[in-house]
Design a protein around this motif. Sequence first.
Motif, PDB file in Angstrom:
ATOM      1  N   LYS A  44      29.662 -12.713  -4.503  1.00  0.00           N
ATOM      2  CA  LYS A  44      29.742 -13.667  -3.611  1.00  0.00           C
ATOM      3  C   LYS A  44      29.158 -13.426  -2.379  1.00  0.00           C
ATOM      4  O   LYS A  44      29.215 -12.139  -1.674  1.00  0.00           O
ATOM      5  N   PRO A  45      28.848 -14.172  -1.520  1.00  0.00           N
ATOM      6  CA  PRO A  45      28.087 -14.165  -0.281  1.00  0.00           C
ATOM      7  C   PRO A  45      28.928 -13.386   0.793  1.00  0.00           C
ATOM      8  O   PRO A  45      30.414 -13.985   0.867  1.00  0.00           O
ATOM      9  N   ALA A  46      28.507 -12.829   1.674  1.00  0.00           N
ATOM     10  CA  ALA A  46      29.229 -12.141   2.871  1.00  0.00           C
ATOM     11  C   ALA A  46      28.526 -12.531   4.120  1.00  0.00           C
ATOM     12  O   ALA A  46      28.707 -11.142   4.984  1.00  0.00           O
ATOM     13  N   ASN A  47      27.982 -13.408   4.286  1.00  0.00           N
ATOM     14  CA  ASN A  47      26.995 -13.547   5.626  1.00  0.00           C
ATOM     15  C   ASN A  47      28.179 -13.703   6.954  1.00  0.00           C
ATOM     16  O   ASN A  47      28.917 -14.195   6.848  1.00  0.00           O
ATOM     17  N   SER A  48      27.560 -12.800   7.698  1.00  0.00           N
ATOM     18  CA  SER A  48      28.438 -12.845   9.168  1.00  0.00           C
ATOM     19  C   SER A  48      27.424 -12.695  10.255  1.00  0.00           C
ATOM     20  O   SER A  48      27.954 -12.538  11.452  1.00  0.00           O
ATOM     21  N   CYS A  49      26.245 -13.182  10.151  1.00  0.00           N
ATOM     22  CA  CYS A  49      25.254 -12.924  11.267  1.00  0.00           C
ATOM     23  C   CYS A  49      24.175 -14.048  10.995  1.00  0.00           C
ATOM     24  O   CYS A  49      23.839 -14.417   9.992  1.00  0.00           O
ATOM     25  N   CYS A  50      23.511 -14.484  12.002  1.00  0.00           N
ATOM     26  CA  CYS A  50      23.842 -14.421  13.407  1.00  0.00           C
ATOM     27  C   CYS A  50      23.887 -15.933  14.109  1.00  0.00           C
ATOM     28  O   CYS A  50      22.922 -16.656  13.623  1.00  0.00           O
ATOM     29  N   LEU A  51      24.538 -16.207  15.031  1.00  0.00           N
ATOM     30  CA  LEU A  51      24.281 -17.509  15.592  1.00  0.00           C
ATOM     31  C   LEU A  51      22.779 -17.766  16.057  1.00  0.00           C
ATOM     32  O   LEU A  51      22.212 -16.626  16.681  1.00  0.00           O
ATOM     33  N   ALA A  52      22.189 -18.917  15.953  1.00  0.00           N
ATOM     34  CA  ALA A  52      20.850 -19.150  16.551  1.00  0.00           C
ATOM     35  C   ALA A  52      20.715 -19.372  18.047  1.00  0.00           C
ATOM     36  O   ALA A  52      19.994 -19.095  18.670  1.00  0.00           O
ATOM     37  N   ARG A  53      21.733 -19.640  18.757  1.00  0.00           N
ATOM     38  CA  ARG A  53      21.547 -20.209  20.081  1.00  0.00           C
ATOM     39  C   ARG A  53      22.182 -19.064  20.970  1.00  0.00           C
ATOM     40  O   ARG A  53      23.252 -18.537  20.660  1.00  0.00           O
ATOM     41  N   GLU A  54      21.551 -18.366  21.864  1.00  0.00           N
ATOM     42  CA  GLU A  54      21.676 -17.488  22.671  1.00  0.00           C
ATOM     43  C   GLU A  54      23.280 -17.537  23.599  1.00  0.00           C
ATOM     44  O   GLU A  54      23.613 -16.629  23.875  1.00  0.00           O
ATOM     45  N   ASP A  55      23.308 -18.802  23.714  1.00  0.00           N
ATOM     46  CA  ASP A  55      24.669 -19.154  24.612  1.00  0.00           C
ATOM     47  C   ASP A  55      25.796 -19.284  23.707  1.00  0.00           C
ATOM     48  O   ASP A  55      26.769 -19.920  24.423  1.00  0.00           O
ATOM     49  N   SER A  75      26.473 -21.492  21.507  1.00  0.00           N
ATOM     50  CA  SER A  75      26.803 -23.106  21.763  1.00  0.00           C
ATOM     51  C   SER A  75      26.775 -23.772  20.491  1.00  0.00           C
ATOM     52  O   SER A  75      26.538 -24.777  20.254  1.00  0.00           O
ATOM     53  N   ASP A  76      26.330 -22.808  19.252  1.00  0.00           N
ATOM     54  CA  ASP A  76      25.948 -23.654  17.901  1.00  0.00           C
ATOM     55  C   ASP A  76      27.115 -24.740  17.668  1.00  0.00           C
ATOM     56  O   ASP A  76      28.177 -24.247  17.572  1.00  0.00           O
ATOM     57  N   PRO A  77      26.741 -25.649  16.985  1.00  0.00           N
ATOM     58  CA  PRO A  77      27.701 -26.579  16.705  1.00  0.00           C
ATOM     59  C   PRO A  77      28.551 -26.297  15.611  1.00  0.00           C
ATOM     60  O   PRO A  77      29.529 -26.711  15.072  1.00  0.00           O
ATOM     61  N   THR A  78      27.757 -25.698  14.581  1.00  0.00           N
ATOM     62  CA  THR A  78      28.290 -25.248  13.177  1.00  0.00           C
ATOM     63  C   THR A  78      28.064 -23.856  12.772  1.00  0.00           C
ATOM     64  O   THR A  78      27.195 -23.168  13.755  1.00  0.00           O
ATOM     65  N   PRO A  79      28.741 -23.289  12.033  1.00  0.00           N
ATOM     66  CA  PRO A  79      28.543 -21.836  11.505  1.00  0.00           C
ATOM     67  C   PRO A  79      27.040 -21.557  10.490  1.00  0.00           C
ATOM     68  O   PRO A  79      27.246 -20.487   9.975  1.00  0.00           O
ATOM     69  N   ALA A  80      26.479 -22.742  10.334  1.00  0.00           N
ATOM     70  CA  ALA A  80      25.309 -22.756   9.587  1.00  0.00           C
ATOM     71  C   ALA A  80      24.184 -21.582   9.680  1.00  0.00           C
ATOM     72  O   ALA A  80      23.543 -20.952   8.726  1.00  0.00           O
ATOM     73  N   ALA A  81      24.141 -20.847  10.865  1.00  0.00           N
ATOM     74  CA  ALA A  81      23.152 -19.938  11.202  1.00  0.00           C
ATOM     75  C   ALA A  81      23.691 -18.528  10.840  1.00  0.00           C
ATOM     76  O   ALA A  81      22.942 -17.427  10.918  1.00  0.00           O
ATOM     77  N   PHE A  82      25.108 -18.435  10.349  1.00  0.00           N
ATOM     78  CA  PHE A  82      25.612 -17.079   9.778  1.00  0.00           C
ATOM     79  C   PHE A  82      24.922 -17.059   8.488  1.00  0.00           C
ATOM     80  O   PHE A  82      25.444 -17.587   7.346  1.00  0.00           O
ATOM     81  N   THR A 123      33.573 -16.705  11.794  1.00  0.00           N
ATOM     82  CA  THR A 123      32.720 -17.755  11.357  1.00  0.00           C
ATOM     83  C   THR A 123      33.652 -19.308  11.363  1.00  0.00           C
ATOM     84  O   THR A 123      32.879 -20.133  10.758  1.00  0.00           O
ATOM     85  N   ASP A 124      34.741 -19.224  11.951  1.00  0.00           N
ATOM     86  CA  ASP A 124      35.713 -20.429  11.579  1.00  0.00           C
ATOM     87  C   ASP A 124      35.503 -21.264  12.836  1.00  0.00           C
ATOM     88  O   ASP A 124      35.660 -20.608  13.883  1.00  0.00           O
ATOM     89  N   PRO A 125      35.025 -22.411  12.839  1.00  0.00           N
ATOM     90  CA  PRO A 125      34.503 -23.282  14.146  1.00  0.00           C
ATOM     91  C   PRO A 125      35.997 -23.447  14.751  1.00  0.00           C
ATOM     92  O   PRO A 125      35.911 -23.702  16.001  1.00  0.00           O
ATOM     93  N   HIS A 132      27.927 -12.725  16.141  1.00  0.00           N
ATOM     94  CA  HIS A 132      28.190 -12.198  14.839  1.00  0.00           C
ATOM     95  C   HIS A 132      29.544 -12.685  14.644  1.00  0.00           C
ATOM     96  O   HIS A 132      30.481 -13.159  15.176  1.00  0.00           O
ATOM     97  N   GLY A 133      29.694 -12.701  13.152  1.00  0.00           N
ATOM     98  CA  GLY A 133      31.040 -12.487  12.670  1.00  0.00           C
ATOM     99  C   GLY A 133      31.504 -11.045  12.483  1.00  0.00           C
ATOM    100  O   GLY A 133      30.692 -10.168  12.991  1.00  0.00           O
TER     101      GLY A 133
END
Length: 382
Positions: A312-323, A325-332, A355-357, A370-371
């Motif tokens: 099962k996936p264990a993705n916890s990294c990383c947001l795309a936006r430096e600040d 402000s990512d609108p979704t957790p898709a970048a993890f 990773t929970d919005p 990170h998550g």
Amino acid sequence: MRIAREGSLRVHTGRRRVRGGGLRKTTVAIAVALAAAAGVASGAADAARTSQRAATLSVMTRNIYLGGDIAKPIPARTREEFEAKATELWNVVRRTDFPTRARLLAREVRRHRPDVIGLQEVALWRRGPTGVKDGSATPARTVVYDYLALLLRELARAKLRYRVAAVQREADIEAPTSLGYDVRLTMRDVVLVRRRTGLRVVRKFGRNYKARLVVPTVVGTFTALRGYAGVDLALGRQRVRVVNTHLEAFLDQTRVAQAQELVARGGPLRTPLPLIVVGDLNSDPRGENPGAYRVLQSFGLRDTWVLRHRSKPANSCCLAREDLSDPTPAAFDHHIDHILVKPRMRVLAQVVVGTDPRNRSRSGLWPSDHGGHVAVVQLPRR
């Protein structure tokens, strides 16, 4: 999935009104009560024996994000460009607002109540006096953000009792900005231990790696110094070593060499104790740069996520936006935050956190770029 914590299990009893009475009913009630008391005592003794045989420890790894992209000024070709880029970085650090993010992180800790927390990127940001821009020649001393102090304050406000068990200072970099003063970043790896009955810190240790990344810039040469912080713990009669690290992010050769230092003769992973390694390894076993992970795997460390969840996936990294402000957790979308154990241990539970919005600030900030992971493991008997 939510990891059960102490005090989260409750037994509810109902009362039924019985008509009538008499000696017979009283005698029966007393007998039942005595039998129940004996059963409770026996159960408590059994539980105590079980806890001695198989103590459990919950562990979290959490990169809390230094606040901005420190690589931003490095390619600058002139001092003026470097100062402008350093100012952009400093503005993002202030915008990512660690005092607010510390409350979000404390909320995660309150939910899972890990016994041990390995923290990476525990930044200490300081600024120098106005009019002085000479780098480390005049060290900046005015504290603007002390991430460790801020997080401890929020944990205390949440009535969570943690002690700072180990701190290892890493890179210490000071650079000029176009604001008329220097900004200084000191990085730290930190181990926090929950104040829990029977859990004691027996020894603490830490060191910087010999393998390090040296970065030339137009304003001077910076050294990306990294290392590890660790503790030996006693949980009742059980003993365990926990090592927290953050391996190099920008050069795989250096990252692999650091992993090799961990497992080399005299390294912190050479111990007869049961071993738990946590941290941001910057190494994804199924993606890019698996080398450092494989070094640790070859040493006999097992990934608790794989032990519990297999593929099962264990993705916890990383947001795309430096600040943040990512609108979704898709970048993890990849797995570089790890909890590893040796020898193989029974993993009772493990979850990805961060990773929970729903756990964002009102302005939309995530707790970190990170998550993280929380695992509950059963320590091997000695």
